[in-house]
Design a protein around this motif. Structure first.
Motif, PDB file in Angstrom:
ATOM      1  N   ASN A   1       0.819  -1.144   0.115  1.00 10.59           N
ATOM      2  CA  ASN A   1       0.094   0.047   0.086  1.00 10.59           C
ATOM      3  C   ASN A   1       0.895   1.251  -0.160  1.00 10.59           C
ATOM      4  O   ASN A   1       2.036   1.199   0.609  1.00 10.59           O
ATOM      5  N   VAL A   2       0.186   2.221  -0.629  1.00  8.55           N
ATOM      6  CA  VAL A   2       0.895   3.726  -0.459  1.00  8.55           C
ATOM      7  C   VAL A   2      -0.099   4.340   0.414  1.00  8.55           C
ATOM      8  O   VAL A   2      -1.327   4.515   0.159  1.00  8.55           O
ATOM      9  N   SER A   3       0.513   5.181   1.386  1.00  9.41           N
ATOM     10  CA  SER A   3      -0.347   6.051   2.310  1.00  9.41           C
ATOM     11  C   SER A   3      -0.220   7.452   2.086  1.00  9.41           C
ATOM     12  O   SER A   3       0.959   7.775   1.708  1.00  9.41           O
ATOM     13  N   VAL A   4      -1.222   7.831   1.554  1.00  8.58           N
ATOM     14  CA  VAL A   4      -1.543   9.397   1.390  1.00  8.58           C
ATOM     15  C   VAL A   4      -2.304  10.142   2.239  1.00  8.58           C
ATOM     16  O   VAL A   4      -3.624   9.732   2.811  1.00  8.58           O
ATOM     17  N   PRO A   5      -2.204  11.351   2.578  1.00  6.72           N
ATOM     18  CA  PRO A   5      -2.959  12.427   3.455  1.00  6.72           C
ATOM     19  C   PRO A   5      -4.386  12.052   2.678  1.00  6.72           C
ATOM     20  O   PRO A   5      -4.574  12.233   1.253  1.00  6.72           O
ATOM     21  N   ALA A   6      -5.451  12.250   3.432  1.00  6.67           N
ATOM     22  CA  ALA A   6      -6.739  12.049   2.983  1.00  6.67           C
ATOM     23  C   ALA A   6      -7.168  12.973   2.057  1.00  6.67           C
ATOM     24  O   ALA A   6      -8.107  12.779   1.145  1.00  6.67           O
ATOM     25  N   ARG A   7      -6.406  14.264   2.274  1.00  6.62           N
ATOM     26  CA  ARG A   7      -6.930  15.434   1.366  1.00  6.62           C
ATOM     27  C   ARG A   7      -6.461  15.038  -0.146  1.00  6.62           C
ATOM     28  O   ARG A   7      -6.736  15.837  -1.137  1.00  6.62           O
TER      29      ARG A   7
END
Length: 451
Positions: free
Chosen positions: A38-44
């Motif tokens: 997985n790649v984690s990104v800010p929800a924005r």
């Protein structure tokens, strides 16, 4: 790829992110070995992910691309949005979406993406007028951790099949896992202690094959995360303890027609199976040796596939006993008519395993294959002569033999596609070669002081 206005589903995801105060999104996919990445990104970044995708380096992922062609793009599927139940608001609430992988050089779905491989299998079924439903039964073990938090093979209970407390000490863990799964949208049918000490099974409702493969990947993640909260290690390794039952992933399959009728049901048949079902079943039996390389993809898988521990090794089917490779379970209503492939194990990549099973079955339908007669006796009790009399073959006895069978089977190689089949065979050949040159503790115990 979304280039214009967002879809209604995408808009709904954005609203949920705001309402649930989600801080981070995990954009999930799997490599060809079935390991969840997985790649984690800010929800924005969610809207950008929907409109443009999120770029990542594909050369670092097993079986994807070479360093000189590394740029890949993740396109999240909004239908798979779910809040992660083990993350609290104090930690920062997180959600995940499962993604399709796009080749940036062509803008097309990446041929090495296992989810794309399964979609191709479902497209083939659709061309023949079918949708595919699947329902797996993944088993797993719960082990204690040592003082450093590393997994041991010491089970946390001494329970057996369907046992209850005090022998089954993991009922509370299963309960928490079930709550977590339900929070992520699963419909749980049942859970119970399995045959071996420390072994468990949680069954969830069938769905279309793509959603089910997504659910298997999610299931493994949730089980391991929640087990860790109980200071336990959950493993889907097929045979972690010698000389007891291993973990399987029995997979129920059925085809439905465009008008919603179960294509596998025929009330006039002795087994309530249609001609379509018999041919689909025959296709799986014919291609079973090659399928095992995909559905039982580790060296350890073949420690489970041995007679005497309830794992099927004989290429046959039955409407009664569980010693056969494929079983026809009893069905309460016509819509529930299905077949059960009993040989896959939970270490497999579910996207590739389902694709292999589907292509094999569809090959049986297209060629009009006829299933052999069912074997109603216990095949485990047959000697070699009787198996020959019944025309019953056995599955490959090790990963090397299974990969040989895969390379000789154009249908299953075609199911994976040229890119995946080449990379998969390469990885599995290396795994088996590493195993052959290793020296096990069993060998040391048996020979070191004897010779």
């Amino acid at each position: 790829m979304t280039t214009g206005n967002l879809t209604t589903t995408e808009e709904s995801v954005l609203e949920t992110i705001e309402d649930e105060e989600i801080d981070f999104l995990r954009l999930q996919f799997t490599d060809i070995l079935g390991v969840v990445k997985n790649v984690s990104v800010p929800a924005r970044q969610a809207e950008k992910a929907f409109r443009e995708g999120i770029y990542f380096d594909g050369s670092s992922i097993e079986g994807f691309v070479r360093i000189q062609e590394s740029d890949m793009r993740l396109i999240p599927d909004p239908e798979t949005f779910a809040v992660l139940p083990w993350r609290t608001n104090e930690q920062g609430a997180a959600a995940r979406m499962i993604c399709d992988v796009v080749d940036t050089s062509t803008g097309e779905p990446f041929a090495g993406d296992p989810r794309t491989v399964l979609k191709s299998a479902l497209d083939r079924a659709s061309e023949l007028g079918y949708t595919v439903n699947a329902a797996p039964e993944p088993e797993f073990f719960l082990f204690e951790e040592d003082e450093d938090g590393r997994a041991t093979t010491k089970t946390n209970d001494a329970g057996g099949y369907f046992d209850v407390a005090p022998k089954d000490l993991a009922s509370d863990v299963r309960r928490d896992i079930i709550y977590g799964l339900e929070n992520m949208g699963f419909e749980i049918e049942a859970s119970h202690h399995e045959v071996a000490e420390g072994q468990h099974e949680i069954n969830f409702e069938y769905d279309d094959a793509l959603a089910t493969a997504d659910n298997v990947a999610t299931f493994r993640t949730v089980v391991r995360a929640i087990a860790a909260q109980h200071d336990l290690h959950a493993t889907f390794m097929p045979k972690p303890i010698p000389r007891i039952n291993g973990s399987g992933m029995h997979t129920h399959l059925s085809l439905f027609t465009e008008d919603g009728e179960n294509a596998f049901h025929d009330g006039d048949d002795e087994f309530d199976l249609s001609e379509t079902a018999h041919s689909f079943l025959a296709g799986i039996l014919e291609h079973a040796p090659a399928i095992t390389a995909v559905s039982n993809p580790t060296v350890n898988s073949y420690k489970r596939l041995v007679p005497g521990y309830e794992a099927p090794v004989y290429v046959a089917w039955s409407d009664r006993n569980r010693s056969a490779l494929i079983r026809k379970p009893a069905a309460r209503v016509p819509a529930a008519s299905r077949i059960e492939a009993r040989f896959p194990d939970p270490s497999c990549n579910p996207y590739l395993a389902f694709a292999a099973l589907i292509h094999a079955g569809l090959d049986g339908i297209e060629r009009g294959l006829e299933a052999p007669d069912p074997v109603r006796e216990n095949i485990y009790e047959f000697d070699e002569q009787k198996r020959e009399e019944y025309g019953i073959d056995t599955l490959p006895s090790n990963l090397g033999e299974a990969v040989d069978a895969l390379e000789d089977d154009a249908v299953i190689k075609g199911a994976l596609g040229e890119h995946v089949s080449e990379k998969f065979v390469e990885a599995k050949r290396q795994e088996f070669e590493d195993y052959l040159v290793d020296v096990s503790q069993w060998e040391l115990d048996r020979y070191l002081e004897t010779f």
